[in-house]
Design an enzyme around this catalytic site. Structure first.
Site, short mmCIF file in Angstrom:
data_model
loop_
_atom_site.label_atom_id
_atom_site.label_comp_id
_atom_site.label_asym_id
_atom_site.label_seq_id
_atom_site.Cartn_x
_atom_site.Cartn_y
_atom_site.Cartn_z
N SER A 57 -3.40 -3.77 -0.23
CA SER A 57 -2.22 -4.46 0.27
C SER A 57 -2.65 -5.83 0.76
O SER A 57 -3.50 -5.94 1.66
CB SER A 57 -1.58 -3.65 1.40
OG SER A 57 -0.33 -4.19 1.77
N ALA A 58 -2.06 -6.88 0.21
CA ALA A 58 -2.55 -8.24 0.42
C ALA A 58 -2.57 -8.66 1.88
O ALA A 58 -3.46 -9.38 2.32
CB ALA A 58 -1.71 -9.23 -0.39
N HIS A 59 -1.58 -8.21 2.66
CA HIS A 59 -1.48 -8.72 4.03
C HIS A 59 -2.56 -8.17 4.95
O HIS A 59 -2.67 -8.60 6.10
CB HIS A 59 -0.08 -8.44 4.60
CG HIS A 59 0.18 -7.03 5.01
ND1 HIS A 59 0.24 -6.64 6.33
CD2 HIS A 59 0.40 -5.92 4.27
CE1 HIS A 59 0.50 -5.34 6.39
NE2 HIS A 59 0.60 -4.88 5.16
N GLY B 14 0.79 -1.21 0.00
CA GLY B 14 0.00 0.00 0.00
C GLY B 14 0.83 1.27 0.00
O GLY B 14 0.45 2.26 -0.63
N THR B 15 1.95 1.28 0.70
CA THR B 15 2.78 2.49 0.78
C THR B 15 3.29 2.89 -0.60
O THR B 15 3.21 4.06 -1.00
CB THR B 15 3.94 2.27 1.76
OG1 THR B 15 3.43 2.14 3.08
CG2 THR B 15 4.92 3.44 1.71
N ASN C 159 -7.37 3.53 9.86
CA ASN C 159 -6.77 2.34 10.47
C ASN C 159 -6.63 2.43 11.98
O ASN C 159 -6.39 1.42 12.63
CB ASN C 159 -5.39 2.07 9.85
CG ASN C 159 -4.47 3.28 9.94
OD1 ASN C 159 -4.84 4.39 9.57
ND2 ASN C 159 -3.26 3.07 10.42
N GLN D 94 -7.30 -0.39 4.30
CA GLN D 94 -8.02 -1.02 5.40
C GLN D 94 -9.38 -1.58 4.99
O GLN D 94 -9.93 -2.42 5.70
CB GLN D 94 -8.19 -0.03 6.55
CG GLN D 94 -6.94 0.23 7.36
CD GLN D 94 -6.44 -1.00 8.10
OE1 GLN D 94 -7.21 -1.86 8.52
NE2 GLN D 94 -5.13 -1.10 8.27
N THR E 157 11.41 -6.84 -11.52
CA THR E 157 10.78 -8.14 -11.78
C THR E 157 9.59 -8.35 -10.86
O THR E 157 9.68 -8.15 -9.65
CB THR E 157 11.81 -9.27 -11.55
OG1 THR E 157 12.92 -9.06 -12.42
CG2 THR E 157 11.18 -10.62 -11.82
N CYS F 86 2.47 1.48 12.51
CA CYS F 86 3.43 2.46 11.98
C CYS F 86 3.74 3.53 13.00
O CYS F 86 4.88 3.98 13.14
CB CYS F 86 2.87 3.08 10.71
SG CYS F 86 2.55 1.88 9.40
#
Length: 387
Positions: free
Chosen positions: A198-200, A70-71, A150, A178, A236, A328
């Site tokens: 963001s996948a996590h 996301g960042t 968040n 979020q 890549t 963060c």
């Protein structure tokens, strides 16, 4: 028993997601830019994942750009919008993630933009009247307002914000990290120019995310290198991670209503239990509003204990994982900028509980009981607890 209630920071990888990724660490490891057979197979898998994500969001595959998270996605969106369109005015809120705030402040420091913050009330709800007044009396602007906060759980009406932006020809970016995988998105009708994922945050792998950039946008690469991602993001591609991202979003969208209803019940149970067990408790932002906040986040304001960190330390010693703000903010060592913007009373202890699909009612009951015990024991020892 370890109880994990910090899902806004990161989530546990779904085993179904890992199963999807595993072959591409070994047999399918080839570089997707290679012209040989294994490379072409990796490319096909990557583009299938892109099409899957686009289909789930109502976007065109060409509008999905893979990133490291996301960042990076926020950075690309902000810098592309401002530099690619020659925009000199940016509008945001003081509650944004640092990926947004620090990027905009850097551009302001460099003299590239004037940065304006939207007015808000004591709960962190922003003024759309202020936004319209800014857009109506200035040249073309860039607007960045997150979908769901968040830390305090506030939800912003990005459809209404986007409509205002279209009315005044402003470009609109929303950090949806979020809410992605937790709310439905139809980008065919939603008036946004950039959103991020963001996948996590929805039980996928760390280190992979995406940027959606709509038809009104130009994407400028942040780094120079090869021509990957149609020249928009050199380097890549992380094929295994991208496949995990697509699978995690697919599962999240498939189970969205069932997961949301169950998690919302857990949040409701925690609110009721904490109100009963801890006199003087309150909740930050709109996080205790079940109809108007992220169902995954509850930000608690606790009466002071003799030691400010006592509540969090106590939870940790009881195998309960929560946070004092965003992960963060904790890492920065400067405290929560979100709570500071709300003029929070830092004599009180702030704890963010954030829920995920693996949490249970028993875990909530245990957490409420332990935290209530802490305050009950403090009272029995005649320790002063201001309310």
């Amino acid at each position: 028993m370890k109880i994990y209630l910090d899902n806004a920071a990161t989530t546990r990888l779904d085993k179904e997601v890992f199963k999807e990724m595993e072959p591409y660490f070994f047999d399918g490891f080839a570089n997707p830019s290679s012209a040989h057979g294994p490379g072409r197979e990796a490319r096909r898998a990557l583009e299938k994942a892109r099409a899957t994500i686009a289909g789930l969001l109502g976007a065109d595959p060409s509008e999905i750009l893979f990133t490291s998270g996301g960042t990076e996605a926020d950075n690309i969106a902000i810098c592309s919008a401002i530099r690619g369109s020659g925009i000199r005015l940016a509008v945001t809120t003081p509650f944004e993630h640092h990926a947004v705030l620090n990027t905009l402040r850097s551009l302001e420091k460099n003299g590239e933009i004037e940065l304006v913050y939207l007015m808000h009330d004591e709960r962190g709800n922003i003024s759309l009247k202020h936004l319209e007044s800014i857009l109506a009396f200035n040249s073309r602007a860039f607007v960045s307002v997150m979908h769901g906060n968040n830390e305090i759980g506030n939800l912003h009406d990005i459809a209404e914000i986007g409509t205002l932006c279209r009315k005044y020809n402003a470009l609109f970016h929303s950090d949806t990290v979020q809410t992605m995988g937790h709310y439905e998105f139809d980008l065919r009708s939603l008036p946004v120019d950039f959103i991020t994922g963001s996948a996590h945050k929805f039980n996928g792998p760390k280190g992979v995310g995406f940027l959606y950039s709509g038809s009104r946008t130009t994407v400028l690469p942040l780094i120079s290198g090869g021509g990957q991602e149609s020249g928009r993001r050199a380097g890549t591609e992380n094929v295994a991670g991208i496949l995990g991202l697509a699978k995690a979003l697919e599962i999240a969208c498939r189970d969205l209503h069932e997961d949301r209803d169950r998690i919302l019940r857990l949040k409701k149970e925690m609110i009721a239990g904490l109100r009963k067990g801890i006199p003087g408790i309150s909740f930050n932002g709109s996080s205790a509003d079940l109809d108007d906040s992220l169902y995954t986040v509850l930000s608690v304001s606790l009466p002071p204990l003799p030691e400010m960190a006592a509540a969090l330390s106590y939870l940790d010693s009881n195998q309960i994982c929560a946070s004092g703000g965003s992960a963060c903010s904790a890492h920065s060592g400067h405290g929560s900028h979100v709570l500071k913007a709300l003029a929070y009373d830092f004599e009180r202890t702030a704890i963010r509980f954030s829920f995920g699909k693996y949490n249970t009612s028993d875990e909530i009951a245990y957490t409420v009981a332990r935290l209530s015990d802490l305050y009950q024991n403090a009272r029995l020892k005649d320790l002063p607890l201001a309310v």
